[in-house]
Scaffold this motif. Structure first.
Motif, short mmCIF file in Angstrom:
data_model
loop_
_atom_site.label_atom_id
_atom_site.label_comp_id
_atom_site.label_asym_id
_atom_site.label_seq_id
_atom_site.Cartn_x
_atom_site.Cartn_y
_atom_site.Cartn_z
N GLY A 1 12.24 47.17 -71.59
CA GLY A 1 12.97 47.78 -72.69
C GLY A 1 12.50 49.14 -73.15
N ARG A 51 15.65 41.73 -75.65
CA ARG A 51 16.72 41.70 -76.63
C ARG A 51 18.01 42.18 -76.00
NH1 ARG A 51 15.18 39.69 -81.96
NH2 ARG A 51 12.93 39.56 -81.84
N ASP A 52 18.86 42.82 -76.80
CA ASP A 52 20.10 43.40 -76.27
C ASP A 52 19.91 44.92 -76.21
OD1 ASP A 52 22.88 41.62 -76.16
OD2 ASP A 52 21.25 40.68 -77.27
N SER A 53 19.34 45.39 -75.13
CA SER A 53 19.06 46.81 -74.98
C SER A 53 19.70 47.34 -73.71
CB SER A 53 17.56 47.07 -74.95
OG SER A 53 16.93 46.67 -76.14
N GLU A 62 18.64 49.71 -78.55
CA GLU A 62 18.66 48.28 -78.82
C GLU A 62 19.78 47.95 -79.80
OE1 GLU A 62 15.73 44.90 -80.75
OE2 GLU A 62 14.88 46.33 -79.31
N ARG A 83 9.45 45.80 -83.44
CA ARG A 83 9.85 44.40 -83.39
C ARG A 83 8.77 43.47 -83.90
NH1 ARG A 83 14.17 42.45 -84.02
NH2 ARG A 83 15.05 44.08 -82.66
#
Length: 466
Positions: free
Chosen positions: A232, A423-425, A385, A188
């Motif tokens: 995450g 994030r979207d994990s 993710e 990231r």
């Protein structure tokens, strides 16, 4: 819904406060009530079964029906259900557990202090270091450095250590003296053309600059989860920890390993510090220590830190002014001892290493999926993710909506995963007893849920594939 279940949900809404939840939604919809467990599965108030691929809160390492742990608790209950370890008292199970942990942890001559939760352990460790430095004539050496996106617990000090800003909102936290450096997430945060080694150099330089700016004589320690769990499942690049530890050693700053999640086999070794090449000055442990069958945590202190506590006790009128009612609780310690026995008897570390191979293979099934931006895995912990565009590594806005939808679809398929705040994990940490066949079942259910989430995202115009 039966009348009994309806009354149960109404009672929850009327009387309970839940953590890390949407309180308005809970009051409206009620919780899912888990009523029993068997192996790696749990069952809710409707009778629906789920594979618990998150081990509850990363913790139920031996599953939900291990009779050896239940028997150990009952046996100790009959011998001595409670006594304390304060004011010169002790109990047999705590003594034996301290001896065994001292031999296990990667700290020579470690001294062990027991607590009830991981949050307590991290909170108490900060308090001990303040005491230690004051006793050694360095009362200003109090600041603690942690990382963005880290999680270290829910007490005031542990939340101040935590690098998730959502845990600070409205609480007036973090307290002063708790500092932050970057999250070591290369995928990231690495710069275009930057190697992992150069990235690790950059983060070590950032740590060095912060210590110099604040003054090394004011910095007590740096704390890190070997693998960032709640943030995450972030696995730092190789070389990161040796470089960070070199900076800390140069400035006489201690390294604290938060092994609350990564301890006791989760990464394939007994401790994440062994997997990630860390030599800590102190460690905190919890969760897998008792497979969550009893609340217990532990702090391992180096001999140097412990001698500082002794010096402080001498200075303070021969009195160490810290203690808790349940430190070294005999039933919790007896269960933890049985966990360590089972690790040896059943060769659980070898089992985790074998099953982790299948775990990694199954995760790779999803690497090319258009919704999957990155897969992170070590041992039996992983995160998937989700991104709207793989090439740009962009994130969904608002963050978390797609991951929460995936969690809902997983639960429809009878699979419990964790949504993490990075994030979207979604994260996986199945019980260590999970078999290869059960790993296959986990990811077969996940595949169905991921496809349902992809259709929903396309229909909601959050993504456009093809």
């Amino acid at each position: 819904m039966t009348d009994a279940i309806g009354r149960l949900l109404e009672s929850d809404a009327a009387h309970m406060v839940h953590g890390y939840s949407d309180l308005s939604a809970l009051r409206r919809d009620g919780p899912v009530v888990i009523t029993r467990g068997e192996g790696i599965r749990v069952f809710d108030h409707t009778g629906k079964d789920y594979i618990e691929a998150a081990s509850g809160m990363w913790c139920t390492a031996l599953g939900f029906s291990e009779t050896a742990l239940i028997d150990a608790a009952i046996e100790q209950m009959r011998k001595l259900p409670y006594y304390h370890t304060l004011a010169g008292r002790s109990v047999n199970p705590a003594i034996e557990l301290a001896e065994r942990l001292s031999a296990l942890v990667p700290i020579d001559g470690a001294r062990i202090y027991f607590a009830a939760t991981g949050s307590e352990a991290n909170d108490f460790l900060v308090k001990f270091l303040w005491y230690y430095n004051a006793a050694r004539g360095r009362p200003l050496k109090r600041k603690i450095i942690s990382r963005v996106n880290s999680y270290h617990g829910a007490t005031i000090a542990a939340t101040s250590l935590t690098g998730l800003t959502g845990n600070h909102t409205l609480f007036g936290l973090p307290l002063p003296g708790f500092l932050r450096v970057s999250d070591p997430h290369f995928h990231r945060n690495g710069r275009p053309g930057e190697s992992e080694d150069a990235y690790a150099d950059r983060l070590a330089a950032e740590l060095d600059a912060l210590i110099v700016a604040e003054g090394a004589d004011t910095i007590a320690a740096f704390i890190a989860e070997p693998v960032t769990g709640g943030g995450g499942v972030i696995i730092p690049p190789r070389g990161y920890y040796p470089k960070m530890q070199a900076v800390l050693a140069r400035h006489d700053v201690l390294f604290l390993a938060d092994e609350v999640i990564t301890g006791f086999g989760r990464t394939g070794e007994m401790f994440g510090s062994e997997t990630l090449d860390i030599r800590p000055d102190a460690m905190t442990m919890a969760k897998g220590l008792s497979s969550a069958y009893q609340p217990i945590s532990a702090i391992a202190l180096s001999e140097t830190i412990y001698e500082g506590l002794v010096d402080g006790s001498d200075q303070a009128g021969h009195y160490f002014g810290h203690g808790t009612t349940y430190a070294g609780h005999p039933v919790a310690a007896a269960v933890a001892l049985k966990v360590l026995d089972l690790f040896e008897e059943r060769q659980l570390l070898a089992h985790v290493k074998r099953v982790s191979v299948r775990f990694a293979e199954q995760l790779r099934r999803f690497a090319q999926h258009p919704l999957v931006g990155e897969i992170r895995q070590v041992g039996l912990m992983a995160a998937v993710e989700l991104v709207p565009d793989k090439a740009s590594r962009s994130a969904f806005e608002p963050t978390g909506v797609v991951a929460r939808r995936l969690r809902t679809e997983c639960e429809r398929e009878g699979l419990i995963v964790r949504v993490v705040q990075a994030r979207d994990s979604v994260a996986f940490s199945p019980p260590l007893i999970t078999t290869a066949a059960e790993v296959d079942e986990i990811f077969d259910r996940f595949a169905v849920a991921l496809e349902a989430t992809t259709r929903w995202a396309e229909e909601s115009r959050l993504v456009r594939f093809g």
